[in-house]
Design a protein around this motif. Structure first.
Motif, PDB file in Angstrom:
ATOM      1  N   MET A 126       7.382   7.488   7.428  1.00  0.00           N
ATOM      2  CA  MET A 126       7.316   6.023   7.461  1.00  0.00           C
ATOM      3  C   MET A 126       7.144   5.433   8.863  1.00  0.00           C
ATOM      4  SD  MET A 126       7.867   5.733   4.223  1.00  0.00           S
ATOM      5  CE  MET A 126       7.606   4.013   4.201  1.00  0.00           C
TER       6      MET A 126
ATOM      7  N   ARG B 157       3.927   2.301  11.622  1.00  0.00           N
ATOM      8  CA  ARG B 157       3.613   0.867  11.737  1.00  0.00           C
ATOM      9  C   ARG B 157       3.355   0.512  13.199  1.00  0.00           C
ATOM     10  NH1 ARG B 157       2.653  -1.560   6.860  1.00  0.00           N
ATOM     11  NH2 ARG B 157       3.106  -3.526   7.901  1.00  0.00           N
TER      12      ARG B 157
ATOM     13  N   HIS C 117      -0.424   4.813  -3.136  1.00  0.00           N
ATOM     14  CA  HIS C 117      -1.179   5.297  -1.989  1.00  0.00           C
ATOM     15  C   HIS C 117      -0.498   4.812  -0.710  1.00  0.00           C
ATOM     16  CE1 HIS C 117      -4.685   7.048  -0.205  1.00  0.00           C
ATOM     17  NE2 HIS C 117      -5.072   5.927   0.364  1.00  0.00           N
ATOM     18  N   GLY C 118      -0.578   5.602   0.338  1.00  0.00           N
ATOM     19  CA  GLY C 118       0.032   5.202   1.605  1.00  0.00           C
ATOM     20  C   GLY C 118      -0.954   4.466   2.497  1.00  0.00           C
ATOM     21  N   CYS C 119      -0.423   3.579   3.346  1.00  0.00           N
ATOM     22  CA  CYS C 119      -1.308   2.880   4.283  1.00  0.00           C
ATOM     23  C   CYS C 119      -1.490   3.679   5.566  1.00  0.00           C
ATOM     24  CB  CYS C 119      -0.799   1.470   4.574  1.00  0.00           C
ATOM     25  SG  CYS C 119       0.698   1.391   5.575  1.00  0.00           S
ATOM     26  N   HIS C 120      -0.712   4.739   5.734  1.00  0.00           N
ATOM     27  CA  HIS C 120      -0.887   5.634   6.882  1.00  0.00           C
ATOM     28  C   HIS C 120      -0.300   7.001   6.528  1.00  0.00           C
ATOM     29  CE1 HIS C 120       3.323   4.316   7.692  1.00  0.00           C
ATOM     30  NE2 HIS C 120       3.455   5.519   8.198  1.00  0.00           N
TER      31      HIS C 120
ATOM     32  N   CYS D 104       3.642   8.114   5.180  1.00  0.00           N
ATOM     33  CA  CYS D 104       4.357   7.186   4.297  1.00  0.00           C
ATOM     34  C   CYS D 104       4.718   7.923   3.023  1.00  0.00           C
ATOM     35  CB  CYS D 104       3.499   5.971   3.965  1.00  0.00           C
ATOM     36  SG  CYS D 104       4.218   5.021   2.603  1.00  0.00           S
TER      37      CYS D 104
ATOM     38  N   ILE E 251       6.781   6.288   0.627  1.00  0.00           N
ATOM     39  CA  ILE E 251       6.995   5.277  -0.428  1.00  0.00           C
ATOM     40  C   ILE E 251       5.664   5.006  -1.137  1.00  0.00           C
ATOM     41  CG2 ILE E 251       7.708   2.899  -0.932  1.00  0.00           C
ATOM     42  CD1 ILE E 251       9.530   2.996   1.524  1.00  0.00           C
ATOM     43  N   ARG E 252       4.618   4.800  -0.368  1.00  0.00           N
ATOM     44  CA  ARG E 252       3.250   4.595  -0.852  1.00  0.00           C
ATOM     45  C   ARG E 252       3.159   3.395  -1.818  1.00  0.00           C
ATOM     46  NH1 ARG E 252       0.983   9.851  -3.109  1.00  0.00           N
ATOM     47  NH2 ARG E 252       2.979   9.919  -4.159  1.00  0.00           N
ATOM     48  N   CYS E 253       3.301   2.199  -1.251  1.00  0.00           N
ATOM     49  CA  CYS E 253       3.287   0.987  -2.081  1.00  0.00           C
ATOM     50  C   CYS E 253       1.883   0.425  -2.255  1.00  0.00           C
ATOM     51  CB  CYS E 253       4.182  -0.081  -1.458  1.00  0.00           C
ATOM     52  SG  CYS E 253       3.436  -0.930  -0.054  1.00  0.00           S
ATOM     53  N   SER E 254       0.873   1.126  -1.706  1.00  0.00           N
ATOM     54  CA  SER E 254      -0.474   0.564  -1.783  1.00  0.00           C
ATOM     55  C   SER E 254      -1.288   1.253  -2.887  1.00  0.00           C
ATOM     56  CB  SER E 254      -1.176   0.709  -0.424  1.00  0.00           C
ATOM     57  OG  SER E 254      -2.329  -0.104  -0.417  1.00  0.00           O
TER      58      SER E 254
ATOM     59  N   CYS F 142       8.307   1.430   8.546  1.00  0.00           N
ATOM     60  CA  CYS F 142       7.958   0.371   7.611  1.00  0.00           C
ATOM     61  C   CYS F 142       9.237  -0.359   7.204  1.00  0.00           C
ATOM     62  CB  CYS F 142       7.294   0.976   6.376  1.00  0.00           C
ATOM     63  SG  CYS F 142       7.069  -0.214   5.053  1.00  0.00           S
TER      64      CYS F 142
ATOM     65  N   PHE G  44      10.133  -1.590   4.599  1.00  0.00           N
ATOM     66  CA  PHE G  44      10.640  -1.344   3.244  1.00  0.00           C
ATOM     67  C   PHE G  44      11.745  -0.289   3.198  1.00  0.00           C
ATOM     68  CE2 PHE G  44       6.297  -2.851   1.494  1.00  0.00           C
ATOM     69  CZ  PHE G  44       6.722  -4.167   1.605  1.00  0.00           C
TER      70      PHE G  44
END
Ligand code: SF4
Length: 578
Positions: A69, A72, A294-297, A300, A302-305, A488, A490
């Motif tokens: 995570m 960011r 999906h992860g934003c990087h 990640c 959690i993968r909220c994307s 992140c 979150f």
């Protein structure tokens, strides 16, 4: 991460890169780093688009490590939208790459003497700056295609679209994701306009040959990371709703609570909310061959994307966030997910903050420029922004300017920045954060919705003013600390509810740096960051009278529960007393 890369765009012989040691900024990262540099080096009364302003881009203290995570990144400056200090936060690949190259920050300084546009390339051997007018007025997607054809797909990019080049108050800074798409944006506050004022179109980062940052105690670090990831996976939000439905998973909950701002904050409930909810969106994404988790990087867990495909199964945009399905959806009376996804794509391409843009379109609808619910008209208005017509330049300047130009009274902004997707009359705690955050209205600055609605990190009656200042204060402090680590935000859900996960996070940090920080120590970091930001704003002319919500939140009861904002001014003024 012991160096700061500075690029003087106004140097006599053309842009000049040089490095300085981290020096007195040691111990700062992410938001802490951007706010420390802006606070110390930018004259608070300067024009945000002038040569005295600086654009600071900083990975977090744990970025570039193997910590989950931790990718960011923070962008800071004096904001052209608010006039305050600004930190806008994004995901994407650049944070990890910059940190691995050893940079604690990039600082763009000065102002070029002519109209030339520049491309910056950074790798382990140093920095090159190229004039490149062929990039002028490209959208982020075309720009990144061009960069890919030149440098391949293993680099990452920080860029601006047309809005940033036109120096609009609502322009974002884009960061490429794992698929090398410009989908991750430091959206809030117009940071893209400051990058545009420096004439930097894109920063290309190539970390080949750079190594992962090594912890002081690798064994403890590895073990803490394992506990941290397990904790995130077992919490119902970080391991359940966020990966399943993304941030839009809260839409039905907030709507049910009567706090989903609808038709420019006229109502708290959108009768078509279920059509744009996270559940509906996830189902549609999967049915079209996209993904809902999906992860934003990289890193990640959690993968909220997710990825949103069009009707033909082609990639259209990343999964629109809750803020986007609200701003371009319910707030404008629009319940068509394809239209919302198209608006999201346009925002990413032009380089615009979806919250500010959606709030602006809603104000324009209230002014009569389009009907509430007219998705095609909303798309056309955003296209005006991309084209830079006179109307587009007004809309691209944000909700406050648009409201002023068209004579609208109900303009939901604090310090010039549009309110996000939670009506403060129905969720009083988030109203305190909107009013008092040094950033202007910003839900991420102290997400009181957690305790007010989800009962995470405590429980407080969302309709009552009692205890909301204390709640917002502790969340704003904790957030400023987390934003400095590169984590992140979150993670905070699991950390607040599960002491062992909070401890794992602290152990991760301590084992990396060889420190012995406890919760109080982490909170001290957050207080230090907030104090710097607040001090900058005071020097920029902000007073307690700026820490207020717009009048209509106190005067117009919000249906269906007919609530107004009840926290008293005197209480708001105590937020920074600690
Ligand atoms: S949880 Fe979401 S916002 Fe946070 S790092 Fe992962 S994908 Fe990005």
């Amino acid at each position: 991460m012991d160096r700061i890369l500075r690029i003087d765009m106004g140097a006599d012989s053309g842009p000049k890169a040089y490095e300085t040691p981290v020096g007195s900024y040691a111990g700062m990262g992410g938001r802490g780093m951007t706010s420390a540099i802006v606070s110390a080096e930018v004259p608070p009364l300067c024009h945000p688009l002038g040569g005295s302003n600086k654009l600071v881009i900083a990975p977090g203290l744990l970025s570039g490590t193997a910590a989950a995570m931790s990718g960011r990144i923070s962008v800071g400056c004096k904001s052209p939208l608010t006039g305050t200090i600004k930190e806008a936060n994004a995901g994407g690949q650049p944070s990890q790459m910059l940190a691995r190259l050893g940079y604690a920050a990039i600082v763009l300084e000065g102002k070029p003497k002519d109209d030339t546009l520049y491309k910056v390339y950074i790798n382990k051997d140093g920095v090159k700056i190229f004039p490149d007018d062929s990039l002028k007025m490209l959208g982020n997607y075309d720009l990144i295609d061009k960069i890919k054809s030149e440098y391949g797909e293993k680099v990452s990019c920080i860029s601006i679209g047309q809005a940033g080049e036109m120096k609009m108050g609502n322009s974002s800074v884009a960061f490429t994701d794992m698929e090398m798409r410009p989908t991750r944006h430091a959206g809030r506050g117009g940071c893209g306009a400051v990058m545009g004022s420096k004439h930097v179109k894109v920063i290309v980062i190539d970390d080949s040959g750079a190594k992962m940052r090594r912890p002081k105690d690798p064994e403890k670090f590895k073990e803490a990371n394992k506990r941290f990831v397990e904790g995130l996976k077992q919490h119902s939000i970080t391991g359940g709703s966020l990966p399943a439905y993304g941030t839009a998973g809260v839409a039905n909950i907030i709507n049910e609570a009567g706090s989903f701002p609808t038709h420019n904050f006229q109502w708290g409930r959108f009768d078509q909310c279920s059509k744009i909810s996270g559940e509906t969106q996830a189902e549609l994404e999967v049915s079209r061959g996209g993904v809902a988790t999906h992860g934003c990087h990289r890193g990640c867990v959690i993968r909220c994307s997710g990825t949103y495909m069009n009707k033909d199964g082609q990639f259209l945009t990343k999964q629109p966030e809750y803020e986007t399905i609200w701003a371009h959806g319910g707030n404008c009376g629009i319940s068509d997910l394809d239209a919302i996804a198209t608006l999201d794509r346009l925002d990413d391409d032009y380089g615009l903050d979806t919250i500010e843009m959606g709030a602006t379109i809603a104000v324009a609808m209230e002014a009569g420029l389009a009907r509430f619910g007219d998705a095609e008209a909303a798309i056309n208005l955003v296209k005006e922004v991309g084209k830079g017509t006179y109307l587009g330049r007004i809309l691209g300047s944000g909700a406050e300017v648009t409201g002023r130009v068209f004579g609208v009274e109900r303009v939901p902004v604090v310090k010039g920045q549009a309110l996000p997707a939670y009506d403060p009359r129905g969720i009083q705690g988030i109203g305190v954060t909107y009013a008092t955050s040094p950033m202007g209205a910003d839900h991420t600055a102290g997400y009181a919705v957690a305790a007010n609605v989800y009962k995470v990190g405590g429980s407080l009656d969302r309709r009552k003013p009692e205890g909301q200042v204390e709640l917002s204060r502790s969340l704003q402090i904790a957030t400023a600390a987390v934003d400095s680590t590169g984590m992140c935000l979150f993670i905070i859900f699991a950390c607040l509810d599960q002491p062992e996960t909070y401890q794992a996070f602290l152990d991760l940090f301590n084992s990396f740096y060889g420190l012995n920080l406890d919760i109080e120590g982490m909170m001290e970091l957050g207080k230090k960051v907030l104090a710097m930001e607040r001090d900058f704003n005071i020097r920029a002319g902000f007073t307690p009278q700026h820490d207020r919500l717009p009048e209509f939140f106190y005067e117009e009861p919000l249906p269906p529960h007919n609530l107004t904002f009840l926290v008293k001014d005197e209480e708001l003024d105590t937020l920074f007393n600690w």
